[in-house]
Design a protein around this motif. Structure first.
Motif, mmCIF file in Angstrom:
data_model
loop_
_atom_site.group_PDB
_atom_site.id
_atom_site.type_symbol
_atom_site.label_atom_id
_atom_site.label_comp_id
_atom_site.label_asym_id
_atom_site.label_seq_id
_atom_site.Cartn_x
_atom_site.Cartn_y
_atom_site.Cartn_z
ATOM 1 N N LEU A 288 0.830 -1.205 0.000
ATOM 2 C CA LEU A 288 0.000 0.000 0.000
ATOM 3 C C LEU A 288 0.868 1.260 0.000
ATOM 4 N N GLU A 289 1.980 1.219 0.727
ATOM 5 C CA GLU A 289 2.886 2.379 0.755
ATOM 6 C C GLU A 289 3.491 2.626 -0.617
ATOM 7 N N ARG A 290 3.888 1.556 -1.298
ATOM 8 C CA ARG A 290 4.433 1.700 -2.646
ATOM 9 C C ARG A 290 3.358 2.161 -3.633
ATOM 10 N N TYR A 291 2.136 1.705 -3.406
ATOM 11 C CA TYR A 291 1.034 2.139 -4.262
ATOM 12 C C TYR A 291 0.822 3.652 -4.153
ATOM 13 N N VAL A 292 0.855 4.167 -2.929
ATOM 14 C CA VAL A 292 0.688 5.607 -2.732
ATOM 15 C C VAL A 292 1.863 6.360 -3.326
ATOM 16 N N ALA A 293 3.083 5.843 -3.131
ATOM 17 C CA ALA A 293 4.280 6.540 -3.609
ATOM 18 C C ALA A 293 4.337 6.601 -5.129
ATOM 19 N N ILE A 294 3.892 5.540 -5.806
ATOM 20 C CA ILE A 294 4.013 5.475 -7.261
ATOM 21 C C ILE A 294 2.779 6.036 -7.963
ATOM 22 N N CYS A 295 1.606 5.687 -7.457
ATOM 23 C CA CYS A 295 0.369 6.090 -8.131
ATOM 24 C C CYS A 295 -0.147 7.449 -7.663
ATOM 25 N N MET A 296 0.224 7.892 -6.466
ATOM 26 C CA MET A 296 -0.193 9.197 -5.947
ATOM 27 C C MET A 296 1.015 9.933 -5.373
ATOM 28 N N PRO A 297 2.014 10.237 -6.195
ATOM 29 C CA PRO A 297 3.252 10.826 -5.678
ATOM 30 C C PRO A 297 3.061 12.193 -5.030
ATOM 31 N N LEU A 298 2.101 12.966 -5.505
ATOM 32 C CA LEU A 298 1.895 14.303 -4.941
ATOM 33 C C LEU A 298 1.297 14.247 -3.541
ATOM 34 N N ARG A 299 0.602 13.179 -3.215
ATOM 35 C CA ARG A 299 -0.027 13.043 -1.902
ATOM 36 C C ARG A 299 0.782 12.161 -0.959
ATOM 37 N N HIS A 300 1.891 11.620 -1.446
ATOM 38 C CA HIS A 300 2.660 10.676 -0.635
ATOM 39 C C HIS A 300 3.211 11.333 0.622
ATOM 40 N N ALA A 301 3.731 12.548 0.488
ATOM 41 C CA ALA A 301 4.327 13.231 1.646
ATOM 42 C C ALA A 301 3.282 13.544 2.707
ATOM 43 N N SER A 302 2.077 13.901 2.288
ATOM 44 C CA SER A 302 1.030 14.236 3.259
ATOM 45 C C SER A 302 0.412 12.995 3.894
ATOM 46 N N ILE A 303 0.440 11.878 3.176
ATOM 47 C CA ILE A 303 -0.113 10.636 3.722
ATOM 48 C C ILE A 303 0.910 9.915 4.590
ATOM 49 N N SER A 304 2.146 9.844 4.126
ATOM 50 C CA SER A 304 3.193 9.119 4.854
ATOM 51 C C SER A 304 3.833 10.037 5.897
ATOM 52 N N THR A 305 3.130 10.238 6.988
ATOM 53 C CA THR A 305 3.623 11.067 8.082
ATOM 54 C C THR A 305 3.933 10.206 9.302
#
Length: 338
Positions: free
Chosen positions: A118-135
């Motif tokens: 799921l973390e890789r999915y957010v990082a690759i498919c939603m890169p602009l939101r990765h920093a705000s989600i992965s806190t």
């Protein structure tokens, strides 16, 4: 219930001294493999704590948790395997605690791997939101959820077992195996239903994330070699998860075989331990440690105790070497590692 209790009590009464049975080639091979596995995992855990960049990255935090859980599970499982091999009776209460921890850790690793997907999915498919989600908050919440969800099957089996056996049973000595805690047929059915539910949920999550990640990687990558490497990583990761999920069904196969022939049961348990325990856990260091150039660079330095003068110079005296990037032997950019 009385038949199961009598079975394990009789096995304990027939137990012999551990020094009266020689070590077989299979038992020695398992100990060598476990020793190598624990050494590599401990080295990678130390590498993780050496660099702040790893300790603040969600991907490496989940990787470190996987290493920790796999190492702990390997220690407990190997102790139980040795006790079963030499037929060493142990007190009931420590055995129940150890079996509960093993059941807990067995589910934790697949759930952590799903979280990494799921973390890789957010990082690759939603890169602009990765920093705000992965806190920090979401990382802590994710780790707590992993430990809580993985504890559900183990705690259910534990409470059913403690409420089903007489108090006198807790003062006995027995051969410590996870099958010892299954005292009712319906209890085994409940645990099987829970495992099947986890299997379905994790399979759906893994399939969804990997389809999305593969599609995004192919669409965004102009380098065929890089895309091919990413696909190989996906295949290895999916194979590891498959082995971990199959491991959930191994106790039922072993319990059925144990009723047929005890020697066949020992051989089946040995095969399951090597293939579905050791092999599946050894893939984590391969996928996330040795194949990750950023992590491998630091790991190589600490593995040789800093004897490599070039790595010593680069890690300590040339931090700009990583900040500005360098083209490595595989043609990929090695970015800063702290």
């Amino acid at each position: 219930m009385e038949q199961n209790i009598t079975q394990y009590t009789n096995m304990s009464n027939k137990a012999t001294s551990p020094f009266s049975k020689p070590w077989s080639e299979q038992a020695l091979l398992v100990q060598v493999l476990v020793g190598i596995f624990l050494y590599v995992n401990c080295l990678m855990i130390c590498t993780f704590f050496k660099k702040e960049a790893f300790r603040t990255d969600t991907r490496y935090i989940l990787f470190a948790q996987t290493l920790f859980m796999d190492s702990a599970l390997m220690v407990f499982t190997d102790l139980a395997l040795i006790g079963s091999y030499f037929q060493i009776p142990v007190p009931c209460i420590p055995c129940v605690i150890m079996c509960t921890i093993m059941a807990w850790l067995t589910i934790s690793t697949p759930l952590t791997l799903v979280a990494m997907c799921l973390e890789r999915y957010v990082a690759i498919c939603m890169p602009l939101r990765h920093a705000s989600i992965s806190t920090t908050r979401t990382r802590l919440l994710g780790l707590v959820l992993i430990w809580c969800f993985s504890s559900i099957p183990a705690l259910i089996v534990f409470f059913i077992f403690t409420s089903s056996v007489p108090l006198s049973f807790f003062s006995t000595y027995l051969i410590c195996t996870v099958e010892m805690m299954i005292v009712h047929n319906w209890q085994a059915q409940i645990r099987a239903a829970l495992f099947q539910f986890y299997f379905v949920i994790m399979s759906i999550a893994i399939g969804f994330t990997y389809v999305k990640i593969t599609a995004a990687a192919r669409a965004a990558s102009d380098n065929k070699k890089s895309a091919s490497k990413g696909l190989r990583t996906v295949v290895l990761h999916a194979f590891q998860l498959l082995l971990c999920l199959i491991q959930l069904l191994c106790p039922y196969v072993e319990m059925a075989v144990m009723k047929i022939d005890i020697k066949l049961f020992i051989n089946v348990r040995y095969f399951n331990f090597v293939v579905f325990m050791l092999a599946s856990r050894c893939l984590s260091p391969l996928i996330y440690g040795l194949r990750d150039e950023k992590f491998f660079l630091v790991l190589r330095y600490y593995a040789v105790f800093g004897l490599n003068i070039k790595d010593l110079y680069l890690c300590r005296f040339c931090p700009h070497y990583f900040k500005h990037g360098k083209t490595g032997p595989l043609g990929s950019s090695i970015k800063t590692i702290g």
